[in-house]
Scaffold this motif. Structure first.
Motif, short mmCIF file in Angstrom:
data_model
loop_
_atom_site.label_atom_id
_atom_site.label_comp_id
_atom_site.label_asym_id
_atom_site.label_seq_id
_atom_site.Cartn_x
_atom_site.Cartn_y
_atom_site.Cartn_z
N GLY A 1 -3.52 10.86 3.13
CA GLY A 1 -4.50 9.95 3.71
C GLY A 1 -4.75 8.80 2.75
N VAL A 2 -4.80 7.58 3.25
CA VAL A 2 -5.03 6.39 2.43
C VAL A 2 -6.02 5.48 3.14
N ALA A 3 -6.97 4.93 2.39
CA ALA A 3 -7.91 3.96 2.93
C ALA A 3 -8.13 2.89 1.87
N GLY A 4 -8.14 1.64 2.29
CA GLY A 4 -8.34 0.56 1.33
C GLY A 4 -8.87 -0.70 1.99
N VAL A 5 -9.52 -1.55 1.19
CA VAL A 5 -10.04 -2.83 1.66
C VAL A 5 -9.92 -3.85 0.53
N PRO A 6 -9.69 -5.12 0.86
CA PRO A 6 -9.73 -6.16 -0.17
C PRO A 6 -11.17 -6.50 -0.54
N LEU A 7 -11.33 -7.25 -1.60
CA LEU A 7 -12.63 -7.78 -1.97
C LEU A 7 -13.19 -8.57 -0.79
N PRO A 8 -14.46 -8.40 -0.45
CA PRO A 8 -15.03 -9.17 0.66
C PRO A 8 -14.76 -10.67 0.49
N GLY A 9 -14.29 -11.28 1.55
CA GLY A 9 -13.95 -12.70 1.52
C GLY A 9 -12.50 -12.97 1.24
N GLN A 10 -11.75 -11.93 0.83
CA GLN A 10 -10.32 -12.06 0.57
C GLN A 10 -9.52 -11.44 1.71
N SER A 11 -8.35 -11.98 1.97
CA SER A 11 -7.49 -11.41 3.01
C SER A 11 -6.35 -10.57 2.43
N THR A 12 -6.13 -10.66 1.11
CA THR A 12 -5.04 -9.94 0.45
C THR A 12 -5.60 -8.94 -0.53
N CYS A 13 -5.06 -7.72 -0.51
CA CYS A 13 -5.55 -6.66 -1.40
C CYS A 13 -4.58 -6.47 -2.56
N GLY A 14 -5.09 -6.46 -3.77
CA GLY A 14 -4.27 -6.22 -4.94
C GLY A 14 -4.13 -4.76 -5.30
N ASP A 15 -4.71 -3.87 -4.49
CA ASP A 15 -4.59 -2.43 -4.69
C ASP A 15 -3.58 -1.89 -3.68
N GLN A 16 -2.53 -1.24 -4.18
CA GLN A 16 -1.46 -0.75 -3.31
C GLN A 16 -1.06 0.66 -3.74
N TYR A 17 -0.28 1.33 -2.88
CA TYR A 17 0.11 2.71 -3.18
C TYR A 17 1.58 2.93 -2.88
N VAL A 18 2.09 4.02 -3.43
CA VAL A 18 3.47 4.44 -3.22
C VAL A 18 3.48 5.91 -2.79
N TYR A 19 4.26 6.20 -1.77
CA TYR A 19 4.60 7.57 -1.39
C TYR A 19 6.11 7.56 -1.19
N GLU A 20 6.82 8.22 -2.09
CA GLU A 20 8.28 8.19 -2.04
C GLU A 20 8.83 9.58 -2.34
N THR A 21 9.67 10.08 -1.45
CA THR A 21 10.29 11.38 -1.67
C THR A 21 11.60 11.22 -2.43
N PHE A 22 11.98 12.27 -3.16
CA PHE A 22 13.30 12.33 -3.79
C PHE A 22 13.80 13.77 -3.67
N ALA A 23 14.90 14.10 -4.33
CA ALA A 23 15.64 15.33 -4.04
C ALA A 23 14.76 16.57 -3.91
N SER A 24 13.90 16.83 -4.86
CA SER A 24 13.06 18.03 -4.79
C SER A 24 11.61 17.71 -5.09
N GLY A 25 11.19 16.50 -4.78
CA GLY A 25 9.82 16.15 -5.10
C GLY A 25 9.31 14.94 -4.36
N VAL A 26 8.08 14.58 -4.70
CA VAL A 26 7.40 13.44 -4.12
C VAL A 26 6.70 12.67 -5.23
N LEU A 27 6.89 11.36 -5.24
CA LEU A 27 6.17 10.49 -6.16
C LEU A 27 5.03 9.82 -5.41
N LEU A 28 3.84 9.91 -5.99
CA LEU A 28 2.68 9.20 -5.50
C LEU A 28 2.17 8.28 -6.60
N ALA A 29 1.69 7.11 -6.22
CA ALA A 29 1.14 6.19 -7.20
C ALA A 29 0.10 5.32 -6.52
N VAL A 30 -0.93 4.96 -7.28
CA VAL A 30 -1.87 3.92 -6.88
C VAL A 30 -1.83 2.86 -7.96
#
Length: 210
Positions: free
Chosen positions: A9-38
């Motif tokens: 589950g992911v929820a995010g918002v930009p700074l009020p008054g901005q249309s672009t958010c500088g906070d991003q995330y990664v969900y990426e699978t690989f051979a026997s695992g999952v990488l998550l990042a914020v």
């Protein structure tokens, strides 16, 4: 490998008054695992988003690398950007392990499902620094995990102290939105990632993920 190995589950918002958010995330699978990042681009607005997206591209392309190597790779590639802070978490589904690393102030909490209520939280050790500018000495932590354990990552636009109020049975999308609604400072970009570990289960002689 399906994404059902982790319920996300992911929820995010930009700074009020901005249309672009500088906070991003990664969900990426690989051979026997999952990488998550914020990843939180320094500041806010388009330049912060550019730095965060550059880091996310690197992380997705190299998800199987150790988390320390990923941080170093991002650092070397982001020297001409604003830089980012980030927390990385790699789940090893074969061995039921979580390796995590935090640089800057992206909070990380692991909620344990099988411990007494007063001992359910483990906190990610955050090291001061900026990826792309000033990288601290890096040391990852490795923890055993079991199905039902829940990882929460949140940027500094989210107040601390959010984890105890989240029920372990609550669905990750709802939990992420609840944290954002209840703890968003409203003075910066904000993002919350909630990941419930599902692991592998066996089906006859065949090992599958949930």
């Amino acid at each position: 490998m399906s994404k059902s190995a982790i319920e996300l589950g992911v929820a995010g918002v930009p700074l009020p008054g901005q249309s672009t958010c500088g906070d991003q995330y990664v969900y990426e699978t690989f051979a026997s695992g999952v990488l998550l990042a914020v990843v939180d681009g320094i500041g806010h607005g388009p330049e912060a988003a550019v730095a965060a997206e550059a880091a996310c591209v690197i992380l997705r392309a190299n998800a199987a690398d150790p988390v320390i190597a990923l941080a170093e790779r991002c650092h070397n590639s982001l020297r001409f950007t604003r830089g980012v802070v980030m927390s990385l978490a790699a789940f090893d589904l074969k061995h039921n392990l979580l390796t995590w690393l935090g640089i800057g102030n992206v909070q990380g909490v692991l909620r344990r499902c099988e411990l007494p209520i007063d001992a359910t939280e483990e906190l990610l050790l955050l090291r001061a620094g900026v990826v792309g500018s000033q990288l601290p000495p890096l040391r990852a932590s490795v923890l055993p995990v079991v199905p039902g354990d829940t990882l929460i990552l949140a940027t500094d636009g989210v107040q601390s102290g959010f984890a105890p109020g989240i029920a372990l049975a609550e669905a990750p999308p709802r939990a992420a939105q609840s944290i954002l609604d209840g703890y968003n400072k409203g003075t910066d970009d904000a993002l919350v990632l909630v990941a419930r570990y599902q692991g592998y289960r066996t089906d006859g002689n065949r090992e599958i993920d949930n």
